[in-house]
Design a protein around this motif. Sequence first.
Motif, PDB file in Angstrom:
ATOM      1  N   ILE A 162      60.512  25.615 -86.045  1.00 22.29           N
ATOM      2  CA  ILE A 162      59.794  25.933 -84.804  1.00 22.29           C
ATOM      3  C   ILE A 162      60.718  26.649 -83.818  1.00 22.29           C
ATOM      4  O   ILE A 162      60.341  27.650 -83.215  1.00 22.29           O
ATOM      5  CB  ILE A 162      59.217  24.634 -84.183  1.00 22.29           C
ATOM      6  N   GLY A 163      61.927  26.138 -83.663  1.00 21.32           N
ATOM      7  CA  GLY A 163      62.882  26.742 -82.729  1.00 21.32           C
ATOM      8  C   GLY A 163      63.272  28.148 -83.124  1.00 21.32           C
ATOM      9  O   GLY A 163      63.318  29.058 -82.291  1.00 21.32           O
ATOM     10  N   LYS A 164      63.558  28.355 -84.409  1.00 27.40           N
ATOM     11  CA  LYS A 164      63.938  29.694 -84.895  1.00 27.40           C
ATOM     12  C   LYS A 164      62.794  30.692 -84.740  1.00 27.40           C
ATOM     13  O   LYS A 164      63.025  31.885 -84.594  1.00 27.40           O
ATOM     14  CB  LYS A 164      64.372  29.634 -86.356  1.00 27.40           C
ATOM     15  N   ALA A 165      61.575  30.198 -84.773  1.00 24.38           N
ATOM     16  CA  ALA A 165      60.412  31.066 -84.607  1.00 24.38           C
ATOM     17  C   ALA A 165      60.193  31.449 -83.148  1.00 24.38           C
ATOM     18  O   ALA A 165      59.356  32.286 -82.844  1.00 24.38           O
ATOM     19  CB  ALA A 165      59.165  30.387 -85.158  1.00 24.38           C
ATOM     20  N   GLY A 166      60.948  30.819 -82.247  1.00 29.30           N
ATOM     21  CA  GLY A 166      60.852  31.183 -80.840  1.00 29.30           C
ATOM     22  C   GLY A 166      59.900  30.337 -80.018  1.00 29.30           C
ATOM     23  O   GLY A 166      59.454  30.759 -78.958  1.00 29.30           O
ATOM     24  N   PHE A 167      59.612  29.132 -80.494  1.00 32.54           N
ATOM     25  CA  PHE A 167      58.727  28.235 -79.750  1.00 32.54           C
ATOM     26  C   PHE A 167      59.525  27.069 -79.185  1.00 32.54           C
ATOM     27  O   PHE A 167      60.498  26.625 -79.778  1.00 32.54           O
ATOM     28  CB  PHE A 167      57.607  27.702 -80.653  1.00 32.54           C
ATOM     29  N   LYS A 168      59.081  26.586 -78.046  1.00 34.81           N
ATOM     30  CA  LYS A 168      59.724  25.446 -77.397  1.00 34.81           C
ATOM     31  C   LYS A 168      58.638  24.458 -76.993  1.00 34.81           C
ATOM     32  O   LYS A 168      57.602  24.847 -76.457  1.00 34.81           O
ATOM     33  CB  LYS A 168      60.485  25.914 -76.160  1.00 34.81           C
ATOM     34  N   GLY A 169      58.904  23.184 -77.275  1.00 41.67           N
ATOM     35  CA  GLY A 169      57.926  22.168 -76.913  1.00 41.67           C
ATOM     36  C   GLY A 169      58.311  20.828 -77.497  1.00 41.67           C
ATOM     37  O   GLY A 169      59.474  20.572 -77.795  1.00 41.67           O
ATOM     38  N   ASP A 170      57.328  19.983 -77.679  1.00 43.26           N
ATOM     39  CA  ASP A 170      57.543  18.628 -78.179  1.00 43.26           C
ATOM     40  C   ASP A 170      57.069  18.506 -79.622  1.00 43.26           C
ATOM     41  O   ASP A 170      56.060  19.099 -80.009  1.00 43.26           O
ATOM     42  CB  ASP A 170      56.767  17.621 -77.327  1.00 43.26           C
ATOM     43  N   VAL A 171      57.812  17.710 -80.402  1.00 40.31           N
ATOM     44  CA  VAL A 171      57.399  17.381 -81.763  1.00 40.31           C
ATOM     45  C   VAL A 171      57.150  15.881 -81.812  1.00 40.31           C
ATOM     46  O   VAL A 171      58.007  15.088 -81.440  1.00 40.31           O
ATOM     47  CB  VAL A 171      58.460  17.788 -82.806  1.00 40.31           C
ATOM     48  N   LEU A 172      55.979  15.531 -82.271  1.00 40.55           N
ATOM     49  CA  LEU A 172      55.582  14.136 -82.379  1.00 40.55           C
ATOM     50  C   LEU A 172      55.694  13.698 -83.837  1.00 40.55           C
ATOM     51  O   LEU A 172      55.210  14.381 -84.732  1.00 40.55           O
ATOM     52  CB  LEU A 172      54.135  13.976 -81.898  1.00 40.55           C
ATOM     53  N   ASP A 173      56.331  12.562 -84.042  1.00 46.88           N
ATOM     54  CA  ASP A 173      56.420  11.946 -85.367  1.00 46.88           C
ATOM     55  C   ASP A 173      55.731  10.594 -85.275  1.00 46.88           C
ATOM     56  O   ASP A 173      56.374   9.567 -85.123  1.00 46.88           O
ATOM     57  CB  ASP A 173      57.885  11.804 -85.794  1.00 46.88           C
ATOM     58  N   ASP A 174      54.429  10.613 -85.341  1.00 46.89           N
ATOM     59  CA  ASP A 174      53.633   9.395 -85.206  1.00 46.89           C
ATOM     60  C   ASP A 174      53.366   8.813 -86.594  1.00 46.89           C
ATOM     61  O   ASP A 174      52.872   9.523 -87.474  1.00 46.89           O
ATOM     62  CB  ASP A 174      52.314   9.724 -84.508  1.00 46.89           C
ATOM     63  N   PRO A 175      53.670   7.535 -86.803  1.00 52.90           N
ATOM     64  CA  PRO A 175      53.445   6.939 -88.120  1.00 52.90           C
ATOM     65  C   PRO A 175      51.964   6.847 -88.507  1.00 52.90           C
ATOM     66  O   PRO A 175      51.643   6.628 -89.672  1.00 52.90           O
ATOM     67  CB  PRO A 175      54.060   5.543 -88.003  1.00 52.90           C
ATOM     68  N   ALA A 176      51.057   7.059 -87.569  1.00 54.91           N
ATOM     69  CA  ALA A 176      49.630   6.974 -87.852  1.00 54.91           C
ATOM     70  C   ALA A 176      49.099   8.198 -88.607  1.00 54.91           C
ATOM     71  O   ALA A 176      47.990   8.166 -89.123  1.00 54.91           O
ATOM     72  CB  ALA A 176      48.842   6.799 -86.555  1.00 54.91           C
ATOM     73  N   VAL A 177      49.893   9.277 -88.635  1.00 59.65           N
ATOM     74  CA  VAL A 177      49.459  10.485 -89.338  1.00 59.65           C
ATOM     75  C   VAL A 177      50.544  10.954 -90.299  1.00 59.65           C
ATOM     76  O   VAL A 177      51.722  10.626 -90.136  1.00 59.65           O
ATOM     77  CB  VAL A 177      49.083  11.628 -88.360  1.00 59.65           C
ATOM     78  N   ASN A 178      50.138  11.760 -91.271  1.00 65.41           N
ATOM     79  CA  ASN A 178      51.058  12.194 -92.319  1.00 65.41           C
ATOM     80  C   ASN A 178      51.743  13.526 -92.028  1.00 65.41           C
ATOM     81  O   ASN A 178      52.352  14.105 -92.908  1.00 65.41           O
ATOM     82  CB  ASN A 178      50.321  12.272 -93.665  1.00 65.41           C
ATOM     83  N   GLU A 179      51.639  14.004 -90.799  1.00 64.99           N
ATOM     84  CA  GLU A 179      52.261  15.273 -90.428  1.00 64.99           C
ATOM     85  C   GLU A 179      53.002  15.150 -89.103  1.00 64.99           C
ATOM     86  O   GLU A 179      52.639  14.350 -88.248  1.00 64.99           O
ATOM     87  CB  GLU A 179      51.201  16.373 -90.305  1.00 64.99           C
ATOM     88  N   TYR A 180      54.037  15.977 -88.966  1.00 66.00           N
ATOM     89  CA  TYR A 180      54.677  16.156 -87.670  1.00 66.00           C
ATOM     90  C   TYR A 180      53.764  17.077 -86.868  1.00 66.00           C
ATOM     91  O   TYR A 180      53.117  17.972 -87.412  1.00 66.00           O
ATOM     92  CB  TYR A 180      56.047  16.820 -87.816  1.00 66.00           C
ATOM     93  N   ILE A 181      53.723  16.859 -85.564  1.00 68.75           N
ATOM     94  CA  ILE A 181      52.858  17.656 -84.697  1.00 68.75           C
ATOM     95  C   ILE A 181      53.714  18.311 -83.622  1.00 68.75           C
ATOM     96  O   ILE A 181      54.402  17.628 -82.868  1.00 68.75           O
ATOM     97  CB  ILE A 181      51.777  16.785 -84.027  1.00 68.75           C
ATOM     98  N   PHE A 182      53.655  19.635 -83.559  1.00 71.68           N
ATOM     99  CA  PHE A 182      54.346  20.394 -82.520  1.00 71.68           C
ATOM    100  C   PHE A 182      53.320  20.886 -81.505  1.00 71.68           C
ATOM    101  O   PHE A 182      52.271  21.416 -81.873  1.00 71.68           O
ATOM    102  CB  PHE A 182      55.072  21.614 -83.112  1.00 71.68           C
ATOM    103  N   VAL A 183      53.648  20.736 -80.219  1.00 70.18           N
ATOM    104  CA  VAL A 183      52.853  21.300 -79.142  1.00 70.18           C
ATOM    105  C   VAL A 183      53.821  22.001 -78.201  1.00 70.18           C
ATOM    106  O   VAL A 183      54.758  21.375 -77.698  1.00 70.18           O
ATOM    107  CB  VAL A 183      52.052  20.218 -78.373  1.00 70.18           C
ATOM    108  N   GLY A 184      53.628  23.292 -78.003  1.00 69.47           N
ATOM    109  CA  GLY A 184      54.546  24.011 -77.131  1.00 69.47           C
ATOM    110  C   GLY A 184      54.106  25.445 -76.873  1.00 69.47           C
ATOM    111  O   GLY A 184      52.952  25.807 -77.094  1.00 69.47           O
TER     112      GLY A 184
END
Length: 189
Positions: A162-184
Amino acid sequence: MNIQLAQKRDVQNFYNKIARSYDELYGEEQRKKFRLALNLGVFRFNGKILDAGCGTGLFEAFLGKESKECLIFGVDISRGVLDEAKKKFSGKPNIFLICGDIDYLPFPSSLFDSCVLFTVLQNLPKPEKTLDEIRRVVKKDALVVATYLKVKISLDKFRSLIGKAGFKGDVLDDPAVNEYIFVGRIKTS
């Protein structure tokens, strides 16, 4: 045949085969990710939204009434899932469904106010290229939401991608889901 093209064709064939049962198989998991992502960021429900890898249109259905204020462009490589989405959104003048490759989007630069990529990056041979293309078609202040299957990448590698692609924001690692979630958003100097 080019290896990357073969990988995309395999993904296309897989989703064509499971299109009719996709919502039943994965719908609840997807809705959990939508809720978590939208709670993490301030999502503006106006303007033009790109749903890159839109599948059967679960995100559009999740938005419900709020989507009436937007123009939503869903792009997917699988005609099968798009056929399922078309059944849901027939007669909705603000939802446009396009069969295409999200590495080569048919849109001008800086068009979209928001972009979501739910459960798509891990299916692509070069997610870096995909994120570059997303960066091209979104406005500088656009909100971007992207997920990545945890079994396919480490949290550190996802943050790096995400960072190398030029995006900045938060990454959520919630055990309730099977994916990391980026919002930025796109990084600004």
